[in-house]
Each structure stands twice: as C-alpha cells, then as structure tokens.
Scaffold this motif. Structure first.
Motif, PDB file in Angstrom:
ATOM      1  N   ALA A 176      41.692 162.803  40.234  1.00 35.68           N
ATOM      2  CA  ALA A 176      41.101 162.306  38.981  1.00 35.68           C
ATOM      3  C   ALA A 176      41.988 162.656  37.793  1.00 35.68           C
ATOM      4  CB  ALA A 176      39.697 162.893  38.800  1.00 35.68           C
ATOM      5  N   GLN A 177      42.568 163.858  37.783  1.00 39.56           N
ATOM      6  CA  GLN A 177      43.470 164.263  36.707  1.00 39.56           C
ATOM      7  C   GLN A 177      44.665 163.324  36.631  1.00 39.56           C
ATOM      8  OE1 GLN A 177      41.608 166.320  34.759  1.00 39.56           O
ATOM      9  NE2 GLN A 177      43.258 167.835  34.591  1.00 39.56           N
ATOM     10  N   SER A 178      45.221 163.005  37.800  1.00 40.60           N
ATOM     11  CA  SER A 178      46.394 162.131  37.833  1.00 40.60           C
ATOM     12  C   SER A 178      46.052 160.724  37.360  1.00 40.60           C
ATOM     13  CB  SER A 178      46.954 162.088  39.263  1.00 40.60           C
ATOM     14  OG  SER A 178      48.045 161.195  39.356  1.00 40.60           O
ATOM     15  N   GLU A 179      44.922 160.204  37.817  1.00 35.35           N
ATOM     16  CA  GLU A 179      44.524 158.849  37.444  1.00 35.35           C
ATOM     17  C   GLU A 179      44.243 158.731  35.946  1.00 35.35           C
ATOM     18  OE1 GLU A 179      41.208 158.054  39.943  1.00 35.35           O
ATOM     19  OE2 GLU A 179      42.439 157.284  41.603  1.00 35.35           O
ATOM     20  N   ASN A 180      43.737 159.809  35.347  1.00 33.49           N
ATOM     21  CA  ASN A 180      43.401 159.794  33.919  1.00 33.49           C
ATOM     22  C   ASN A 180      44.516 160.367  33.049  1.00 33.49           C
ATOM     23  OD1 ASN A 180      40.363 158.938  33.631  1.00 33.49           O
ATOM     24  ND2 ASN A 180      40.431 160.329  35.391  1.00 33.49           N
ATOM     25  N   GLU A 181      45.656 160.698  33.687  1.00 35.29           N
ATOM     26  CA  GLU A 181      46.811 161.254  32.978  1.00 35.29           C
ATOM     27  C   GLU A 181      46.428 162.455  32.115  1.00 35.29           C
ATOM     28  OE1 GLU A 181      48.604 158.036  30.844  1.00 35.29           O
ATOM     29  OE2 GLU A 181      49.465 157.139  32.645  1.00 35.29           O
ATOM     30  N   ARG A 182      45.688 163.359  32.743  1.00 31.95           N
ATOM     31  CA  ARG A 182      45.269 164.583  32.058  1.00 31.95           C
ATOM     32  C   ARG A 182      46.060 165.762  32.602  1.00 31.95           C
ATOM     33  NH1 ARG A 182      39.044 163.097  32.840  1.00 31.95           N
ATOM     34  NH2 ARG A 182      39.446 164.135  34.816  1.00 31.95           N
ATOM     35  N   GLY A 183      46.169 166.814  31.785  1.00 35.67           N
ATOM     36  CA  GLY A 183      46.860 168.020  32.211  1.00 35.67           C
ATOM     37  C   GLY A 183      46.485 169.195  31.330  1.00 35.67           C
ATOM     38  N   HIS A 184      46.665 170.402  31.833  1.00 33.33           N
ATOM     39  CA  HIS A 184      46.192 171.598  31.131  1.00 33.33           C
ATOM     40  C   HIS A 184      47.252 172.270  30.259  1.00 33.33           C
ATOM     41  CE1 HIS A 184      42.918 171.186  34.030  1.00 33.33           C
ATOM     42  NE2 HIS A 184      42.212 171.958  33.234  1.00 33.33           N
ATOM     43  N   LYS A 185      48.477 171.776  30.248  1.00 31.57           N
ATOM     44  CA  LYS A 185      49.535 172.476  29.527  1.00 31.57           C
ATOM     45  C   LYS A 185      49.243 172.567  28.028  1.00 31.57           C
ATOM     46  CE  LYS A 185      54.529 172.800  28.923  1.00 31.57           C
ATOM     47  NZ  LYS A 185      54.402 173.253  27.540  1.00 31.57           N
ATOM     48  N   ILE A 186      48.783 171.450  27.440  1.00 36.45           N
ATOM     49  CA  ILE A 186      48.503 171.458  26.006  1.00 36.45           C
ATOM     50  C   ILE A 186      47.436 172.501  25.678  1.00 36.45           C
ATOM     51  CG2 ILE A 186      47.613 170.109  24.071  1.00 36.45           C
ATOM     52  CD1 ILE A 186      48.728 167.613  25.445  1.00 36.45           C
ATOM     53  N   GLY A 187      46.366 172.503  26.464  1.00 33.99           N
ATOM     54  CA  GLY A 187      45.296 173.479  26.229  1.00 33.99           C
ATOM     55  C   GLY A 187      45.751 174.897  26.465  1.00 33.99           C
ATOM     56  N   ALA A 188      46.550 175.111  27.524  1.00 36.14           N
ATOM     57  CA  ALA A 188      47.031 176.461  27.827  1.00 36.14           C
ATOM     58  C   ALA A 188      47.939 176.975  26.717  1.00 36.14           C
ATOM     59  CB  ALA A 188      47.775 176.456  29.162  1.00 36.14           C
ATOM     60  N   ASP A 189      48.806 176.102  26.184  1.00 39.24           N
ATOM     61  CA  ASP A 189      49.697 176.502  25.087  1.00 39.24           C
ATOM     62  C   ASP A 189      48.895 176.889  23.853  1.00 39.24           C
ATOM     63  OD1 ASP A 189      51.882 176.044  26.668  1.00 39.24           O
ATOM     64  OD2 ASP A 189      52.357 174.078  25.807  1.00 39.24           O
ATOM     65  N   PHE A 190      47.855 176.104  23.555  1.00 41.57           N
ATOM     66  CA  PHE A 190      47.017 176.403  22.391  1.00 41.57           C
ATOM     67  C   PHE A 190      46.281 177.731  22.589  1.00 41.57           C
ATOM     68  CE2 PHE A 190      43.025 176.012  19.960  1.00 41.57           C
ATOM     69  CZ  PHE A 190      43.557 175.815  18.691  1.00 41.57           C
ATOM     70  N   GLU A 191      45.751 177.965  23.784  1.00 40.59           N
ATOM     71  CA  GLU A 191      45.050 179.218  24.068  1.00 40.59           C
ATOM     72  C   GLU A 191      45.993 180.409  23.910  1.00 40.59           C
ATOM     73  OE1 GLU A 191      43.368 178.879  27.917  1.00 40.59           O
ATOM     74  OE2 GLU A 191      41.696 177.599  27.276  1.00 40.59           O
ATOM     75  N   GLN A 192      47.239 180.265  24.365  1.00 38.97           N
ATOM     76  CA  GLN A 192      48.211 181.348  24.237  1.00 38.97           C
ATOM     77  C   GLN A 192      48.486 181.672  22.770  1.00 38.97           C
ATOM     78  OE1 GLN A 192      49.649 183.420  26.445  1.00 38.97           O
ATOM     79  NE2 GLN A 192      48.308 182.502  28.000  1.00 38.97           N
ATOM     80  N   LYS A 193      48.579 180.638  21.930  1.00 35.94           N
ATOM     81  CA  LYS A 193      48.793 180.874  20.500  1.00 35.94           C
ATOM     82  C   LYS A 193      47.604 181.603  19.881  1.00 35.94           C
ATOM     83  CE  LYS A 193      51.767 176.814  19.845  1.00 35.94           C
ATOM     84  NZ  LYS A 193      51.878 175.473  19.222  1.00 35.94           N
ATOM     85  N   VAL A 194      46.408 181.193  20.268  1.00 33.51           N
ATOM     86  CA  VAL A 194      45.203 181.839  19.746  1.00 33.51           C
ATOM     87  C   VAL A 194      45.152 183.304  20.178  1.00 33.51           C
ATOM     88  CG1 VAL A 194      42.691 181.903  19.927  1.00 33.51           C
ATOM     89  CG2 VAL A 194      43.853 179.726  19.570  1.00 33.51           C
ATOM     90  N   MET A 195      45.410 183.559  21.451  1.00 30.94           N
ATOM     91  CA  MET A 195      45.374 184.928  21.954  1.00 30.94           C
ATOM     92  C   MET A 195      46.453 185.787  21.300  1.00 30.94           C
ATOM     93  SD  MET A 195      44.572 184.129  25.969  1.00 30.94           S
ATOM     94  CE  MET A 195      44.562 185.867  26.466  1.00 30.94           C
TER      95      MET A 195
END
Length: 382
Positions: A176-195
C-alpha cells in the motif's frame, strides 16, 4: 466439587501440591476436566475456599483458556491489559493459575472484574507479573509432566493477537505504501529535528519548527482509518519521544516523565470530551524544550559556582577579590556575584571569609603556629 480417590485416579496426591503453589504465589489455582466425560467423572476444583473461580462462572473465559491449553504446553494468557492467567494441560485436565493483576493499585478493578465474571465474592487482590507466573508454571510443569520447561519458552498470548501475523500485515502495508508513493523519511527527519530542539534545550527552535510547515502525514503512512484517532496516536507518540529526548538532554528523568504523564492525562480527557488535539503537540514540545533549558542553566550555575569555590580553595592564602575570580572562570564580576548569591545564599566575599576562618580555626586547634602568624597567613589584619 469434593475430591475423592475414584474421581482423581492417579492425580489424587497432587492436590496438596497445588495448595502449596496457591500459598506460595497467593494466586488462585483451578483445575477441571476437559473433553467428553460423564457428570460423575468431571472434576472441577479451585483453591478459592468458596469454590468460585472465573473459569467456572464465565463460560467464555473457560472456553478460551481451554483453547490455549490445547496447545499442549504452558502459556501466559492475557485476558486484558490488567488481568492474566498461567495456563497448561495436566493429563485430562486444564489448569489455570490466576487471575493475576498488574499495573494498578485500585481495588475497584478487582471488584469490577469479579462482578463481570459472575462471582458472588470478590477475588483476592493479588498483583504479579508474567515472569513470576511463568516461574510457577515451570514448577507445576516439572511436577506433573516430569520435564523442565525453560521459562523464556513460555509464550504470552492474547485474543487480539491470536490470528494476527505481523509478517503478512507488513507485506500488505508495504504494498500500500508503494502504491500510494508514501514513505517515512520526511516524518522521521522532522521528528529528529524536534527531538534535537528538545534535547538541546532550545524552545525558540521548537517554536520555529512547530510554527512552520510540518509534514503531511497522509504522505507518510496510514495508521488508522479515522483521522481523529490517527491524530491521537501521533500526539501520544510525540509525547513519548520528546519525554525521552528531554531526559537525554539532561532533564530530571522523574520530572520529565511526570510532565509526560500530565500531558497524556490531559490528552485522554480532551479525547473523551471530543476536543481538538491540534495545539497539544506544539505546547508539549515547547514545554519540554523549556524544561531542558532550565535544567542546563541550573547545572551550568552549579558548575560555575563549583569553579569559583575551587579557585578560592587554591588561593585561600592570598588577598582574593571577586574581581580576580570572575575572569579566571570566564564570567563577569556582576554575573558571578549574582549567581553565587542565588545558589549559595551568601556573597562570594562572605564565603571567602568563612573559608579563611574555618582553615584558620583548624590550624589554631591542630598546630603550634602562633595566632599572629596564622592571622598573617590568611590575610587577617589582627
């Protein structure tokens, strides 16, 4: 039901052992016949004096426990988040030790559990954990079966996980992630900046990050079909992350976790009232960053005061002035004077005088130096 030799057969001498397990653990023990048997042959025993046990009064619970006993080896069955059982087959019987209660100090939960399972008297309020109950299962297994079961081999099972397999679910989700062209890198990068903003104690950076463009989680993944529930999960997850980031940044672990608890409780109340959670993450991240900042400032103040004391100790026999100490430890005279007074409750000069007197008194008591020489030694005029 009353036990007798005809009913128990080869198991008649084992009831005493189960009573010992009950006495050692404090947990109820129940044993009953599984499968086809005449009414005269069916056995139903429990260590509870009244003869009542949840597995006897709740047909659903009994069937579930029997289902797990058919696995053929000891398991821990989690009935819910608070109550669990140790379960294993013993010959023609199903044996259950429990219920054991965990993670609560409320007697109301035991009362409610007893009522929900049709008991006329409340169960004993016995708290335990799966690891401890696993040890008793191991003892019971060795007694009845004659072989040792490694405690780490006793699995934990729950109804919600019974027919769910993470490997298959992961494959479906990745597709489903591949079909919808979704990925967690953007969210993970943002979380790292917040932390990083939290662990460095930078509330201004936290405000900038949270006030600017944030990742659209619809482009990252899908946790729950309901947007409100997804927002709740994300908010709770972020509270957990920044709590740990605050501890890593030097904040008191107890204070950080207490602040996290306060936010989680408030989130639960807001969800129950149907309130929006849009500002919770912003407020929490800034507050945790402030907590780390205050902690760093407090530690920095103690560090500078300690450096000041060390300078005084090394130069005690000289005419020390605050103006000499401040540049030596990298502070202005005004800031050092204010910091020292706030931390110690006395001025730097008062501290110097006190230390000189303390050392002079020691020499007067334990040396043969004359008073005049000691006075001159520490810079006293008389």
């Amino acid at each position: 039901m009353t036990w007798n030799d005809a009913m128990l057969g080869p198991w008649k001498n084992d009831i005493g052992y189960l009573y010992v397990i009950n006495e050692l653990s404090g947990l109820p023990v129940a044993l009953w016949t599984v499968g086809e048997a005449s009414a005269e042959e069916k056995i139903q025993w429990t260590s509870i004096p009244s003869g009542e046990h949840p597995c006897f009064t709740s047909n659903r619970l009994r069937l579930v426990v029997e289902h797990y006993a058919l696995v053929g080896s000891p398991i821990i069955y989690m009935e819910n988040d608070l109550f669990f059982y140790g379960v294993m087959p013993v010959g023609p019987f199903c044996l259950a030790i429990g219920p054991a209660e965990r993670n609560t100090e409320s007697e109301e939960t035991v009362q409610r559990y007893s009522e929900e399972h049709g008991l006329t008297e409340p169960l004993p309020n016995v708290k335990s954990d799966p690891e401890t109950v696993s040890r008793y299962l191991k003892l019971i297994h060795y007694h009845f079966i004659g072989t040792a079961t490694p405690r780490e081999d006793i699995p934990i099972r729950a109804d919600a996980m019974e027919n769910w397999r993470p490997a298959g679910a992961l494959e479906e989700y990745q597709l489903a992630q591949s079909e919808n062209e979704r990925g967690h890198k953007i969210g993970a990068d943002f979380e790292q900046k917040v932390m990083q903003a939290v662990s460095s104690g930078d509330p201004e950076l936290a405000r900038t990050l949270m006030g600017g463009p944030a990742p659209d989680y619809r482009d990252i993944g899908e946790m729950f079909a309901e947007t409100s529930k997804e927002r709740e999960y994300l908010t709770v997850s972020m509270i957990a992350l920044v709590t740990r980031a605050a501890v890593a940044g030097g904040a008191s672990m107890e204070v950080a976790y207490e602040l996290g608890d306060v936010y989680l409780k408030r989130i639960g109340e807001a969800v129950a009232r149907g309130e929006t959670l849009s500002t919770f993450t912003y407020d929490a991240i800034v507050e945790f960053a402030e907590l780390v900042r205050r902690s760093k400032e407090a530690k920095s103040a103690v560090s500078y005061v300690d450096a000041c004391k060390e300078y005084i100790e090394n130069n005690l026999r000289k005419d020390i002035q605050v103006g000499d100490i401040a540049p030596a430890i990298g502070l202005s005279r005004t800031y050092l004077s204010r910091l020292f007074k706030q931390t110690e409750g006395i001025t730097v000069q008062q501290y110097i005088q006190r230390e000189k007197c303390r050392h002079a008194a020691t020499l007067l008591t334990h040396s043969d130096y004359p008073i005049s020489q000691i006075a001159q030694y520490f810079g006293f005029s008389s």
